[in-house]
Write a protein that holds these residues in place. Structure first.
Motif, PDB file in Angstrom:
ATOM      1  N   PRO A 133       4.451  31.597  -8.963  1.00 55.39           N
ATOM      2  CA  PRO A 133       5.541  30.800  -8.382  1.00 55.39           C
ATOM      3  C   PRO A 133       6.707  30.587  -9.343  1.00 55.39           C
ATOM      4  N   ASP A 134       6.420  30.322 -10.620  1.00 54.73           N
ATOM      5  CA  ASP A 134       7.499  30.124 -11.586  1.00 54.73           C
ATOM      6  C   ASP A 134       8.313  31.389 -11.790  1.00 54.73           C
ATOM      7  N   ASN A 179      10.182  17.965  -3.641  1.00 57.99           N
ATOM      8  CA  ASN A 179       9.407  17.552  -4.796  1.00 57.99           C
ATOM      9  C   ASN A 179       9.728  18.464  -5.966  1.00 57.99           C
ATOM     10  N   PRO A 180      10.073  17.961  -7.152  1.00 61.54           N
ATOM     11  CA  PRO A 180      10.499  18.810  -8.264  1.00 61.54           C
ATOM     12  C   PRO A 180       9.410  19.705  -8.820  1.00 61.54           C
ATOM     13  N   VAL A 181       8.146  19.432  -8.520  1.00 58.28           N
ATOM     14  CA  VAL A 181       7.066  20.263  -9.043  1.00 58.28           C
ATOM     15  C   VAL A 181       6.677  21.344  -8.050  1.00 58.28           C
ATOM     16  N   THR A 182       6.440  20.945  -6.785  1.00 55.30           N
ATOM     17  CA  THR A 182       5.954  21.902  -5.794  1.00 55.30           C
ATOM     18  C   THR A 182       7.058  22.532  -4.993  1.00 55.30           C
ATOM     19  N   GLY A 183       8.250  21.889  -4.903  1.00 54.05           N
ATOM     20  CA  GLY A 183       9.322  22.412  -4.076  1.00 54.05           C
ATOM     21  C   GLY A 183       9.132  22.102  -2.606  1.00 54.05           C
ATOM     22  N   GLY A 200       7.752  28.966  -2.102  1.00 49.21           N
ATOM     23  CA  GLY A 200       8.523  29.788  -3.037  1.00 49.21           C
ATOM     24  C   GLY A 200       7.706  30.871  -3.705  1.00 49.21           C
ATOM     25  N   ILE A 201       6.676  31.372  -3.004  1.00 53.52           N
ATOM     26  CA  ILE A 201       5.855  32.448  -3.542  1.00 53.52           C
ATOM     27  C   ILE A 201       5.767  33.557  -2.506  1.00 53.52           C
ATOM     28  N   LEU A 256       0.166  33.950  -2.058  1.00 54.89           N
ATOM     29  CA  LEU A 256      -0.483  32.895  -1.280  1.00 54.89           C
ATOM     30  C   LEU A 256      -1.921  33.273  -0.939  1.00 54.89           C
ATOM     31  N   TYR A 257      -2.112  34.493  -0.466  1.00 58.56           N
ATOM     32  CA  TYR A 257      -3.473  34.922  -0.117  1.00 58.56           C
ATOM     33  C   TYR A 257      -4.387  34.919  -1.347  1.00 58.56           C
ATOM     34  N   GLU A 258      -3.839  35.350  -2.484  1.00 56.02           N
ATOM     35  CA  GLU A 258      -4.647  35.392  -3.699  1.00 56.02           C
ATOM     36  C   GLU A 258      -5.047  33.983  -4.135  1.00 56.02           C
TER      37      GLU A 258
END
Length: 293
Positions: free
Chosen positions: A151-152, A209-213, A272-273, A278-280
């Motif tokens: 994600p990052d 949310n600033p961490v999860t988006g 944001g991925i 996501l599946y992984e």
């Protein structure tokens, strides 16, 4: 049949288009050579970078399109053609017409059904999907295991301006795939090191949310820093960091799945991925949610 106009020298481009008659000039083949117009007869000729075509050749191409006939270089014999032209350019043709660098009549002849493809910087929402497709193609071509972006790392791709467009993204991902070696994950540190231009960090909207988006209404609680004098709320020892991170990640994914009613594509975009990521993560975290594909 395709032809990159920008890649052909000016002294050879006419022969590439219209062909060469036998013995037309010194060194020419006695058998002659067919040009792209004749090779594409009955089909489609794709002209890439049409804006780089010399002015003197533009009038000849216009006549071939209007009259459906042409004469090979060094020949007086007229040849009939029936072709469809698809042209592409990265240049501003209306501006070139205004400056006298491109024939107006040829421009309007080619501009029957224009398709504007915006640059990558104007398609931020598509970057993760494009990157996922490119990664799959690269791994197949290089015969490597499937890799995915963290994600990052995807956030860094979103924040970059991509002056080199999709080619820059493809080259960056190819280097990342090679440098990641046997790792399945391509992390933000690797992407950051490969970005040539400085990343323009976009501010996160206050509704996220600033961490999860995720939207604030659905985001899981965020663990804040404790001051030196702060007292813990419980005497139980804290969990290992990786367990806390996995738990937070699980909460974020489950909240997003609930928000989208299990729609995987929408969930991946919301987080944001990529869909593959996501599946992984769902597999690793053993998250079961199969209401919607």
């Amino acid at each position: 049949v395709s032809l990159n106009v920008a890649a052909i020298p000016d002294n050879l481009i006419e022969a590439e288009f219209f062909g060469v008659a036998p013995g037309a000039y010194t060194g020419a083949s006695n058998k002659g050579r067919k040009g792209k117009l004749e090779l594409a007869n009955g089909g489609t000729l794709f002209l890439d970078e049409i804006g780089d075509m010399p002015l003197e050749l533009q009038s000849k191409l216009l006549r071939a399109l209007q009259e459906k006939e042409f004469e090979p270089l060094g020949s007086n014999k007229v040849r009939k053609v029936d072709i469809r032209i698809v042209a592409a350019t990265s240049r501003n043709l209306p501006k070139m017409v205004e400056n006298g660098e491109f024939r107006a009549d040829l421009y309007y002849r080619l501009n029957a059904m224009p398709i504007h493809l915006p640059p990558l910087r104007e398609r931020q929402a598509d970057i993760d999907l494009i990157a996922e497709r490119l990664l799959d193609e690269l791994c197949i071509r290089l015969q490597l295991p499937v890799k995915y972006l963290t994600p990052d790392a995807i956030n860094l791709l979103f924040q970059h301006t991509w002056p080199g467009n999709v080619r820059e993204l493809q080259n960056l991902l190819e280097r990342a795939v090679i440098m990641a070696e046997e790792n399945n994950e391509i992390d933000a540190q690797l992407i950051q090191s490969l970005l040539i231009n400085s990343v323009q960090v976009a501010q996160i909207p206050s509704t996220q949310n600033p961490v999860t988006g995720l939207p604030s209404s659905m985001a899981p609680p965020v663990i804040t820093h404790l001051s030196k004098n702060a007292q813990p709320q419980t005497k139980a020892p804290p969990q290992p960091l990786h367990q806390q991170m996995a738990q937070t990640e699980r909460q974020a994914i489950e909240a997003a799945l609930a928000y989208t009613q299990g729609h995987k594509v929408k969930t991946a975009k919301l987080l944001g991925i990529s869909r593959a990521s996501l599946y992984e993560k769902m597999r690793k975290l053993e998250i079961q949610y199969s209401e919607t594909c």
